[in-house]
Design an enzyme around this catalytic site. Sequence first.
Site, PDB file in Angstrom:
ATOM      1  N   GLY A 130       0.795  -1.224   0.000  1.00  0.00           N
ATOM      2  CA  GLY A 130       0.000   0.000   0.000  1.00  0.00           C
ATOM      3  C   GLY A 130       0.828   1.275   0.000  1.00  0.00           C
ATOM      4  CB  SER A 140       2.638   3.576  -4.436  1.00  0.00           C
ATOM      5  OG  SER A 140       2.271   3.526  -5.776  1.00  0.00           O
ATOM      6  CG  ASP A 199      -0.226   5.271  -6.032  1.00  0.00           C
ATOM      7  OD1 ASP A 199      -0.812   6.060  -5.268  1.00  0.00           O
ATOM      8  OD2 ASP A 199      -0.480   4.062  -6.086  1.00  0.00           O
TER       9      ASP A 199
HETATM   10  P1  NG1 Z   1      -1.628   1.176  -4.018  1.00  0.00           P
HETATM   11  O1  NG1 Z   1      -1.677   1.426  -2.600  1.00  0.00           O
HETATM   12  O2  NG1 Z   1      -0.277   1.435  -4.605  1.00  0.00           O
HETATM   13  O3  NG1 Z   1      -2.157  -0.150  -4.368  1.00  0.00           O
HETATM   14  C1  NG1 Z   1      -3.771   2.108  -5.376  1.00  0.00           C
HETATM   15  C2  NG1 Z   1      -3.804   2.932  -6.656  1.00  0.00           C
HETATM   16  C3  NG1 Z   1      -4.079   4.420  -6.392  1.00  0.00           C
HETATM   17  C4  NG1 Z   1      -5.255   4.623  -5.457  1.00  0.00           C
HETATM   18  C5  NG1 Z   1      -5.084   3.738  -4.208  1.00  0.00           C
HETATM   19  C6  NG1 Z   1      -6.270   3.797  -3.279  1.00  0.00           C
HETATM   20  C7  NG1 Z   1      -2.225   1.951  -8.261  1.00  0.00           C
HETATM   21  C8  NG1 Z   1      -0.939   2.077  -8.964  1.00  0.00           C
HETATM   22  N1  NG1 Z   1      -2.533   2.864  -7.363  1.00  0.00           N
HETATM   23  O4  NG1 Z   1      -2.582   2.326  -4.671  1.00  0.00           O
HETATM   24  O5  NG1 Z   1      -4.284   5.073  -7.628  1.00  0.00           O
HETATM   25  O6  NG1 Z   1      -6.467   4.367  -6.093  1.00  0.00           O
HETATM   26  O7  NG1 Z   1      -4.888   2.379  -4.558  1.00  0.00           O
HETATM   27  O8  NG1 Z   1      -6.485   5.082  -2.837  1.00  0.00           O
HETATM   28  O9  NG1 Z   1      -2.978   1.040  -8.527  1.00  0.00           O
END
Ligand code: NG1
Length: 508
Positions: A168, A170, A217
Amino acid sequence: MESEQQDTNLEFVPILNHLPEIYHDNNGEVKQKHEGRFKNLKDRFKQIYGVVPKYFCRAPGRVNIIGEHIDYCGYSVLPAAIEQDFVMAYVLNEADEIELNNIDKDQYPAEKISTDPFQKFKEGPHWINYFLCGYKAVLAIDEKYYSQVTKPRGLKIMIDSLVPPAAGVSSSSAFTVCASIVALHANGLETKIPKGDLSKLCVLAERMAGTACGGMDQTISIFAEKNQAKLIEFNPTLKAIDVKIPASVVLAIGNSLTPSPKLLTLGTRYNKRVVECRFALLILALRTGDISHAKEQKFKNFYEFQKHLGYSYQQMLELVSSHLQKGGYTPDKVKKELGIDDLTDLLKDIPYANEVISQNYQFHLFERAYHVFGEASRVYEFKELCDDETLDEAVKVQKLGQLMNDSHKSCRDLYDCSSPELDEITQLSRDSGALGSRLTGAGWGGCSVSLIPKDNLEQFLDKVFTYYTKEREPGYQLWITDDLERYLFATQPGKGACILDPQYCLWM
Ligand code: NG1
């Protein structure tokens, strides 16, 4: 601010000279920690390739302070870069191929790929696909840019990442952005593609790899500034606006150590949420009288719809309460509401939408939409509190913490993207002195972010360490591999992506 931001969109990824420009130098850490890391990377590069690397490119992961699962609905979010980053050391390769090695060679064995930017992604969730995302972002998406490259250069690359994967924070976007910077620098585009375009290209590329992500991200990884959190606005235009977190508090990240590999669960988790928001949007638009909307899809997302109505967040919440039903819709019920026979037609732009439709029997439209409008409103409340210089500091940080707690509750109860471990670590954090604590990132595992009075930090960390050391049920295992400081740590907003001046490699 408007014109300042226009300028940042047009700036290029910076070329920096010294590590202290990138990393915080608390207690001489740059010398002790970061220089050693870069030297190690350089030595490993020499061992593998027989030459020293000429360039280093880097891109950080991020912590999202507030604003979860709303970027793909068009709403603003409030993240900061963390210091943990991807670094790629590279030299040009005479051969038309890209060789990739990773410091962690057991997890990520060496790979060789062609320089063709239009090559296919590998089947399944292979790590090389994130490299390809960044590579394609620069060399295969916008003809205006890639037509300036006659022949993509061969590369020899060594990768080192400190961003925990599937947590989470990124790692996927830090990987993508770092690869995009190698691709643009190696091919002479570093003063051609400005930051605003680069972040949009990286978003498009990551969507090609499967996640129906928003742009939070990639944008923060590129635009972040040391000591600044950022309000990222996607609409009406991309803006990254400075937010000063009050001086009396710090942010701490706690890894719940339950990984959440997004690409393996797209059909039932991340992309499903994107589909649920789409269905909710279509039904709300129909119910508010826009009959043509379901077929023509006039509004791309909730943001556009809200703007069209001219409603406040509160009015949007009321709209959701009056028109969407709690407890879930079957696919047939969604079809009936929309007066159509086939749902897939409405989801053409969402990757893996077919899997979402075939793998699910319930879509929670009320709950998802109610979260989105509440969370979008909390982001601006948070920013306004940070900006308010008249407010007593103690009251201000208390309110910020409350917003973070409310956000977690909404993610848990309405968006259903928490996990028992995230609930446990956020509760333990609150009980250990945090003013607020919430999951950060996509959820279903991964990390928490907590707001802690600076003076209580040590006590807080001591108490929350018990999450990792306490006895758990037989058979229950957290994924602890090495020193705990990698899993629970205070974080200061870090610097965004950059290239290191080659001179740096000479004196290192
Ligand atoms: P992470 O935490 O990297 O899985 C994802 C999405 C964001 C956003 C968040 C929730 C990707 C690369 N990023 O982040 O755009 O939607 O979840 O807020 O998928």
